[in-house]
Design an enzyme around this catalytic site. Sequence first.
Site, PDB file in Angstrom:
ATOM      1  N   ASN A  92       0.873  -1.173   0.000  1.00 40.57           N
ATOM      2  CA  ASN A  92       0.000   0.000   0.000  1.00 40.57           C
ATOM      3  C   ASN A  92       0.907   1.219   0.000  1.00 40.57           C
ATOM      4  O   ASN A  92       1.489   1.571   1.023  1.00 40.57           O
ATOM      5  CB  ASN A  92      -0.880  -0.039   1.264  1.00 40.57           C
ATOM      6  N   TRP A  93       1.013   1.830  -1.173  1.00 42.48           N
ATOM      7  CA  TRP A  93       1.957   2.946  -1.300  1.00 42.48           C
ATOM      8  C   TRP A  93       1.413   4.260  -0.734  1.00 42.48           C
ATOM      9  O   TRP A  93       2.117   5.265  -0.714  1.00 42.48           O
ATOM     10  CB  TRP A  93       2.358   3.120  -2.771  1.00 42.48           C
ATOM     11  N   LYS A  94       0.148   4.283  -0.379  1.00 41.10           N
ATOM     12  CA  LYS A  94      -0.460   5.512   0.170  1.00 41.10           C
ATOM     13  C   LYS A  94      -0.174   6.688  -0.765  1.00 41.10           C
ATOM     14  O   LYS A  94      -0.131   6.494  -1.984  1.00 41.10           O
ATOM     15  CB  LYS A  94       0.047   5.741   1.604  1.00 41.10           C
ATOM     16  N   HIS A 135      -9.414   1.335   4.897  1.00 35.38           N
ATOM     17  CA  HIS A 135      -8.143   1.538   5.606  1.00 35.38           C
ATOM     18  C   HIS A 135      -8.371   2.522   6.759  1.00 35.38           C
ATOM     19  O   HIS A 135      -9.160   3.458   6.641  1.00 35.38           O
ATOM     20  CB  HIS A 135      -7.084   2.074   4.634  1.00 35.38           C
ATOM     21  N   GLU A 183      -6.738   4.944   7.764  1.00 37.48           N
ATOM     22  CA  GLU A 183      -6.522   6.359   7.417  1.00 37.48           C
ATOM     23  C   GLU A 183      -7.746   6.933   6.712  1.00 37.48           C
ATOM     24  O   GLU A 183      -8.059   8.117   6.875  1.00 37.48           O
ATOM     25  CB  GLU A 183      -5.249   6.492   6.559  1.00 37.48           C
ATOM     26  N   GLU A 194      -5.326  -4.659  10.795  1.00 39.40           N
ATOM     27  CA  GLU A 194      -4.331  -3.605  10.951  1.00 39.40           C
ATOM     28  C   GLU A 194      -4.575  -2.833  12.240  1.00 39.40           C
ATOM     29  O   GLU A 194      -5.365  -1.875  12.256  1.00 39.40           O
ATOM     30  CB  GLU A 194      -4.406  -2.635   9.766  1.00 39.40           C
ATOM     31  N   GLY A 229       2.650   2.507  10.746  1.00 39.92           N
ATOM     32  CA  GLY A 229       3.595   3.606  10.548  1.00 39.92           C
ATOM     33  C   GLY A 229       4.307   4.036  11.820  1.00 39.92           C
ATOM     34  O   GLY A 229       4.960   5.076  11.855  1.00 39.92           O
ATOM     35  N   SER A 264       3.614  -1.896  10.376  1.00 43.88           N
ATOM     36  CA  SER A 264       5.072  -1.954  10.546  1.00 43.88           C
ATOM     37  C   SER A 264       5.664  -3.319  10.186  1.00 43.88           C
ATOM     38  O   SER A 264       6.573  -3.790  10.864  1.00 43.88           O
ATOM     39  CB  SER A 264       5.468  -1.521  11.961  1.00 43.88           C
ATOM     40  N   GLY A 301       2.961  -0.936   4.307  1.00 47.11           N
ATOM     41  CA  GLY A 301       3.036   0.472   3.922  1.00 47.11           C
ATOM     42  C   GLY A 301       4.481   0.881   3.698  1.00 47.11           C
ATOM     43  O   GLY A 301       5.078   0.625   2.649  1.00 47.11           O
ATOM     44  N   GLY A 302       5.080   1.487   4.706  1.00 49.20           N
ATOM     45  CA  GLY A 302       6.422   2.069   4.600  1.00 49.20           C
ATOM     46  C   GLY A 302       7.467   1.169   3.951  1.00 49.20           C
ATOM     47  O   GLY A 302       8.207   1.597   3.061  1.00 49.20           O
TER      48      GLY A 302
HETATM   49  P1  PGA Z   1       2.966   0.498   7.663  1.00 50.32           P
HETATM   50  O1  PGA Z   1       1.492   0.697   7.039  1.00 50.32           O
HETATM   51  O2  PGA Z   1       3.507  -0.787   7.091  1.00 50.32           O
HETATM   52  O3  PGA Z   1       3.741   1.700   7.200  1.00 50.32           O
HETATM   53  O4  PGA Z   1       2.810   0.435   9.133  1.00 50.32           O
HETATM   54  C1  PGA Z   1       0.632  -0.393   6.879  1.00 50.32           C
HETATM   55  C2  PGA Z   1      -0.693   0.069   6.298  1.00 50.32           C
HETATM   56  O5  PGA Z   1      -1.180   1.148   6.675  1.00 50.32           O
HETATM   57  O6  PGA Z   1      -1.289  -0.601   5.455  1.00 50.32           O
END
Ligand code: PGA
Length: 248
Positions: free
Chosen positions: A9-11, A95, A97, A164, A170, A208, A229-230
């Site tokens: 997930n590149w956001k 998600h 967010e 999640e 993050g 993470s 994500g990251g």
């Molecule tokens: P993260 O994000 O790996 O940066 O913690 C995961 C996500 O939000 O899907």
Amino acid sequence: MRKPFIAANWKMHMISGETEAFITAFLPLVRDVKDVDILIAPPFTSLAAASRLLQSSPIIIGAQNVHYEEKGAFTGEISPAMLTDSGCSCVIIGHSERRQYFSETDEIVNKKIRTARKNSLEVILCVGESLEEREAGKTFHVLEQQLAGSLKDIPLSGMTIAYEPIWAIGTGKTASNEQANEAHAFIRGWLRKNREGADHIRIQYGGSVKPDNIAGMMAQPDVDGALVGGASLKPDSFAAIVTGASAK
Ligand code: PGA
């Protein structure tokens, strides 16, 4: 029995040139991995570049959001047909967010899943508790509410669930393998009670995930993959996560 499923997930990262550079570097690193499904969800503006470069690859292209109406006067929104047209076959919905910053409720998430499934898009549904909810002992209650609301009248075919925990996203704070498996087992238990096909559905862990913690996560019986994500923004680290999930 459930094939591992690793998703990036590149956001709101990666313009089209960066997307091209990533994919060009990433493909050779995972060429020999056949036992893991891989998905990349770039931002909308990079979908065309991703789809061109991944045309003859088994890597799935996903989107990070979709609107619940199929067309109409919804300035700034994106429809399922637009996603399919851009090469997507899957979409991440709900998600944390989106829930937190864009006021997406379980009802909205439910409407989005319906429209996505009606248009043959596979769906990764995200659920997970906040730190406050975990500390108050409400984790299972929150998961149950999110599952019941988001999946109302929706069968499990074409669905993946991503657990999640918000406090792990993050933050560099990963849930322990046991915490993750406990939540995954709860989710699968709820699905078994309420839907057909719960033993086949894949449940990803997100929060993470890194090359050095993927193997421990994948060793858990109810963890079938990861939503990353990251650590998915660099080809070598995402490739190391994919290979870490291989031969589970
Ligand atoms: P993260 O994000 O790996 O940066 O913690 C995961 C996500 O939000 O899907």
